[in-house]
Each structure stands twice: as structure tokens, then as C-alpha cells.
Design a protein around this motif. Structure first.
Motif, PDB file in Angstrom:
ATOM      1  N   VAL A  31       0.854  -1.188   0.000  1.00  0.00           N
ATOM      2  CA  VAL A  31       0.000   0.000   0.000  1.00  0.00           C
ATOM      3  C   VAL A  31       0.887   1.233   0.000  1.00  0.00           C
ATOM      4  O   VAL A  31       1.985   1.228   0.562  1.00  0.00           O
ATOM      5  N   VAL A  32       0.419   2.280  -0.674  1.00  0.00           N
ATOM      6  CA  VAL A  32       1.107   3.566  -0.692  1.00  0.00           C
ATOM      7  C   VAL A  32       0.245   4.555   0.072  1.00  0.00           C
ATOM      8  O   VAL A  32      -0.986   4.590  -0.109  1.00  0.00           O
ATOM      9  N   PRO A  45      -2.677  -5.515  -6.152  1.00  0.00           N
ATOM     10  CA  PRO A  45      -3.787  -6.482  -6.186  1.00  0.00           C
ATOM     11  C   PRO A  45      -3.897  -7.337  -4.928  1.00  0.00           C
ATOM     12  O   PRO A  45      -4.998  -7.614  -4.460  1.00  0.00           O
ATOM     13  N   LYS A  46      -2.765  -7.754  -4.372  1.00  0.00           N
ATOM     14  CA  LYS A  46      -2.825  -8.582  -3.166  1.00  0.00           C
ATOM     15  C   LYS A  46      -3.339  -7.789  -1.963  1.00  0.00           C
ATOM     16  O   LYS A  46      -4.000  -8.343  -1.075  1.00  0.00           O
ATOM     17  N   ALA A  47      -3.045  -6.476  -1.923  1.00  0.00           N
ATOM     18  CA  ALA A  47      -3.582  -5.639  -0.847  1.00  0.00           C
ATOM     19  C   ALA A  47      -5.090  -5.458  -1.011  1.00  0.00           C
ATOM     20  O   ALA A  47      -5.847  -5.448  -0.030  1.00  0.00           O
ATOM     21  N   LYS A  48      -5.534  -5.313  -2.253  1.00  0.00           N
ATOM     22  CA  LYS A  48      -6.978  -5.215  -2.508  1.00  0.00           C
ATOM     23  C   LYS A  48      -7.685  -6.494  -2.080  1.00  0.00           C
ATOM     24  O   LYS A  48      -8.798  -6.456  -1.549  1.00  0.00           O
ATOM     25  N   ALA A  65      -2.596  -5.005   9.417  1.00  0.00           N
ATOM     26  CA  ALA A  65      -1.901  -5.060   8.130  1.00  0.00           C
ATOM     27  C   ALA A  65      -0.510  -5.662   8.283  1.00  0.00           C
ATOM     28  O   ALA A  65      -0.065  -6.455   7.438  1.00  0.00           O
ATOM     29  N   MET A  66       0.181  -5.291   9.353  1.00  0.00           N
ATOM     30  CA  MET A  66       1.511  -5.846   9.573  1.00  0.00           C
ATOM     31  C   MET A  66       1.444  -7.352   9.801  1.00  0.00           C
ATOM     32  O   MET A  66       2.301  -8.107   9.338  1.00  0.00           O
ATOM     33  N   GLU A  67       0.414  -7.797  10.503  1.00  0.00           N
ATOM     34  CA  GLU A  67       0.239  -9.236  10.708  1.00  0.00           C
ATOM     35  C   GLU A  67      -0.028  -9.958   9.394  1.00  0.00           C
ATOM     36  O   GLU A  67       0.367 -11.117   9.215  1.00  0.00           O
ATOM     37  N   ASP A  68      -0.705  -9.262   8.460  1.00  0.00           N
ATOM     38  CA  ASP A  68      -1.022  -9.853   7.161  1.00  0.00           C
ATOM     39  C   ASP A  68       0.133  -9.734   6.168  1.00  0.00           C
ATOM     40  O   ASP A  68       0.002 -10.146   5.010  1.00  0.00           O
ATOM     41  N   VAL A  70       1.506  -6.884   5.065  1.00  0.00           N
ATOM     42  CA  VAL A  70       1.370  -5.722   4.194  1.00  0.00           C
ATOM     43  C   VAL A  70       2.598  -4.826   4.336  1.00  0.00           C
ATOM     44  O   VAL A  70       3.065  -4.551   5.446  1.00  0.00           O
ATOM     45  N   VAL A  71       3.125  -4.359   3.208  1.00  0.00           N
ATOM     46  CA  VAL A  71       4.252  -3.431   3.191  1.00  0.00           C
ATOM     47  C   VAL A  71       3.713  -2.048   2.839  1.00  0.00           C
ATOM     48  O   VAL A  71       3.052  -1.872   1.816  1.00  0.00           O
TER      49      VAL A  71
END
Length: 437
Positions: A31-32, A45-48, A65-68, A70-71
Motif C-alpha cells: 500500500v502507498v 492487487p494482493k492488498a486489494k 496489516a503488519m500481521e497480514d 502488508v508493506v
């Protein structure tokens, strides 16, 4: 045969740029974040797939998000602009009539028939992917509105391999192709219009195409009537100036949120000076003068300890001007008197209003425009172009902070970007390093 319009749009552009120079992110959700690392503005796409929505405050989802895995990355505008310019350059070699619509999409016009156009678009898409590592989706249709819909179809249907010819889609799916497009996803239909159209029973693109155009023009606008015609395959939306080179005819605005609140006018005047110089740079670039200067600032509406304060004031200039000294002074003077030194302000901005073309401005002798005759603006542009942004400026606006997170100044209120990735295409000291093993 009607000329075909092509819309090429990068997939998850900001997130894709982050993955280009960091291949370890390719298979991870990215994510940005917006200015000051506030909200999610772009997702891979993976974040969506994880259900993360644009506009979501990062602090609300950061732990999960960190647990999932997500960067998160800060908005790297310098990198994105550089990658955009390269992408547009590549695509402009394949088709004529390029109109850069935004940082990640452009319209092109095809001189060929459907089959040849699809072949060329497939090669163009492959060239961008292999040359830059950016995936692109392409929509082909007789109008811009239908090209937009075809482009979204290409994104949502992997079997299209990134290129959709709208006539083939309609031939295969019939009216269902447009019926599957919600009214709010039609280009030119915003949130406010969506509610009004839905109240009339117009809930998808097919409904809008079949609506009475006279009624649409009478109850809404001629602009929405053009959208109806575009959905019927009638090209009636004119090309606009490129987004990168477009000329603002109404106003030029530069506005930011602070990384931490400002309380004194000395700091506020520093911010207004920086924003005024940015606005003046755009003004000079398009060869315009401004007649009025507006400045505004506001405190946080969520701060329950103090009342919400919002200040806005416009000062007319004695004569139209593009002089950065005159405009900076006017912006500061606009807020000097109403400024409350006890308040904590979290955002501010400068707006240049009443724009006129410098070459066309004529008046009586003695009432000429206050143009930048000493060439200060040109000198600032040349120095900053040669040595980097914010190396020199008016007052505090010329002091550049240290470190890659400080774009404008070294002030504590400048934009916070703690998760900024390297600007690999524009900074020698941040170039990507490749090691062979």
C-alpha cells in the motif's frame, strides 16, 4: 470507418512503481500512503484482496496489516513522475495523438482497424512491461467513455490479457456488458450525480445510454448529455491539454497538511512562502499572470481541546503579476491580521486567482502588469533545476533539509514521509544497486 480511441492505464501504478526496484515486493501486498503517511491511496492487487480500501487511515489498520504481511510506503512523487514520463514516452511511439490524461493513463488514437489496433496495443503493453516492469491495461472503443469502460473490463477479466476491444465485448455479451457497469463507474458521473440519477431509476451504464438525451440536458447538463452520446458510440468529448503540460485557466493552488501543527506566524509565513513559490513556478511555466492571491489555513476539526479555526482571505494585486516577491508578500499579508497565534494550524495553502495570459494582456500606459522583469523566477528555476529542488528560494523557502524525506525545507512542519523508498531514477545517491551472484 470511425477512428478508434485507445485508453492505456497502468495497473496500481504507485504500488507497481514500488515493486519495480524492489522485486521482493512483487508477491506481497503493498500500500502507498498519502501525505504525512496518513491514508491509503494506492494498493497492489494482493492488498486489494485483503479488503483494504483507498482512503483508509493507516493508523487504524496498521497492526492488522503488519500481521497480514502488508508493506507500506510513503508517496514517492519523484519516482512516480519519472516512471510516468518514461511510460508515456514508450506508449507514444506506438500510436499517434497521445493525450496524457493523468500520471498513469493516456488516450491515443488509432489510424487502423480493430484487429491491427489490438495487435499494436498488445505490443505496446508488452514493451512497457518489459522495459519498465509496469503492467498496463488497454481499452479500445469508438469514444473515450467507452474506452474507459473497456479499460476497466480488461483489468477485471484476465482472459483479455490486458487488452479489450469494446465492439467484441458488446458482440459477445450484448446489453449485459453495459448493464454490468454501475452508474457511479461511468466516466464523468460523480458521487453527487449518482444519487440524482439513481433517483430517476438510472442505475447502470445501459440505463444512461438509453435515457432521453433532451431530459438529461434539461435536468443535468450538456456535459452529461455528451456522456449519453459517448455511450451510444458517438465521439463528442474533445481532447484536453496533457495533464503534465496542461494550462490552468481558473486558478493555481498549492496546499499541504503539516507533519506537526504550526502555532506562530513566523512558521506560517515560512510555509506560505514555500507554497507561493511552488504556485509561481506553475504560473511561469504556463505563461500566465494572476490578479489575486488567496491564502488559507485551518486547525484540526478533531481537536476537542480548542475551537476549530479556519482562515481564508483574498488580496487583489495592484496589477496582474508573476513576480514571486510580490506574490509571496501578498500571501503572507493575507493572513497576517486575522492570524490567531494561540491556535494550532495543521494545514495551509496559497491560491493564485484571476489568471490571464501574459502575451495577451494589454492595458493603458502606466497600468502595465507587474511582471518579473528582474528575472528572479527564471534564476530560481535554473538553480533548482541544476542543483535540485529547494536549493534556493525566497526567505526560508530556499533552505533545504537534509535526508531524503525533506523535499522542501528542514522545518519540522514539512511533510512526513518516514516510509519513503529510494528515488532510484532521479537521485545519484539513491540509485538501485544490482549484484550478480
Amino acid at each position: 470507418m470511425a477512428q478508434l480511441l485507445v485508453l492505456a492505464d497502468a495497473n496500481s501504478f504507485y504500488a507497481s512503481c514500488e515493486q519495480v526496484f524492489n522485486p521482493s515486493l512483487v508477491d506481497r501486498p503493498v500500500v502507498v500512503l498519502s501525505n504525512n503517511d496518513g491514508c491509503v491511496v494506492a494498493r497492489s492487487p494482493k492488498a486489494k484482496a485483503l479488503g483494504i480500501s483507498n482512503g483508509t487511515p493507516w493508523f487504524q489498520i496498521q497492526e492488522q496489516a503488519m500481521e497480514d504481511g502488508v508493506v507500506a510506503r510513503s508517496s514517492n512523487y519523484e519516482l512516480y513522475a519519472s516512471m510516468s514520463a518514461r511510460m508515456m514516452s514508450i506508449m507514444g511511439r506506438f500510436l499517434p495523438g497521445q493525450e496524457v490524461y493523468s500520471i498513469d493513463e493516456c488516450f491515443l488514437r488509432s489510424p487502423w482497424g480493430p484487429n491491427k489496433t489490438m495487435e499494436v496495443c498488445a505490443r505496446m503493453r508488452e514493451a512497457v512491461l518489459t522495459g519498465l516492469g509496469i503492467p498496463v491495461s488497454v481499452g479500445i472503443a469508438p469514444t473515450k467513455t467507452l474506452a474507459k469502460i473497456a479499460n476497466h473490463w480488461a483489468k477485471d477479466h484476465p482472459a483479455s490479457r490486458g487488452v479489450t476491444l469494446w465492439s467484441q465485448t458488446e458482440e459477445r455479451y450484448g446489453d449485459q456488458a453495459l448493464a454490468s457497469v454501475p452508474i457511479e463507474e461511468v466516466w464523468g458521473v460523480g458521487r453527487r450525480l449518482t444519487r440524482r440519477l439513481q433517483a430517476l431509476g438510472l442505475v447502470n451504464a445501459l440505463d444512461l445510454r438509453q435515457a432521453d438525451r433532451s431530459m438529461i440536458r434539461h435536468r443535468f447538463s450538456i456535459t452529461l448529455e455528451r456522456t449519453v452520446l459517448e455511450l451510444r458510440g458517438i465521439d463528442c468529448i474533445e481532447d484536453q491539454p496533457d495533464a503534465n503540460e496542461g494550462k490552468r485557466s481558473g486558478q493555481i493552488i498549492c496546499s499541504r497538511m503539516f507533519s506537526q501543527p504550526i502555532t506562530g506566524f513566523d512558521q506560517m509565513s515560512q510555509a506560505l512562502s514555500v507554497y507561493s513559490q511552488k504556485a509561481c513556478r506553475r504560473l511561469r511555466h504556463q505563461g500566465s499572470l494572476c490578479c489575486q492571491v488567496s491564502a488559507f489555513c485551518a486547525s484540526s476539526p478533531y481537536n476537542t481541546a480548542r475551537d476549530y479555526i479556519s482562515l481564508h482571505r483574498t488580496l487583489p494585486l495592484p496589477n496582474p503579476s508573476d513576480d514571486p516577491l510580490i506574490i509571496c508578500k501578498a500571501a503572507c499579508d493575507a493572513l497576517r491580521d486575522p492570524f490567531d497565534p494561540r491556535a494550532s494550524y495543521i494545514r495551509a495553502g496559497v491560491v493564485l486567482v484571476g489568471l490571464v495570459d501574459k502575451g495577451d494582456y494589454q492595458t493603458l500606459p502606466g497600468l502595465e502588469a507587474d511582471q518579473d522583469r528582474h528575472g528572479l523566477g527564471m534564476v530560481l528555476d535554473e538553480v533548482n533545476h541544476r542543483f535540485g529542488a529547494a536549493r534556493v528560494g525566497i526567505g526560508y523557502g530556499g533552505i533545504r533539509g537534509q535526508g531524503k524525506g525533506d523535499e522542501d525545507t528542514g522545518a519540522s512542519w514539512t511533510m512526513r514521509r518516514e516510509l519513503l523508498s529510494p528515488r532510484s531514477t532521479t537521485r545519484w545517491d539513491e540509485m538501485a544497486v544490482v549484484r550478480a551472484s
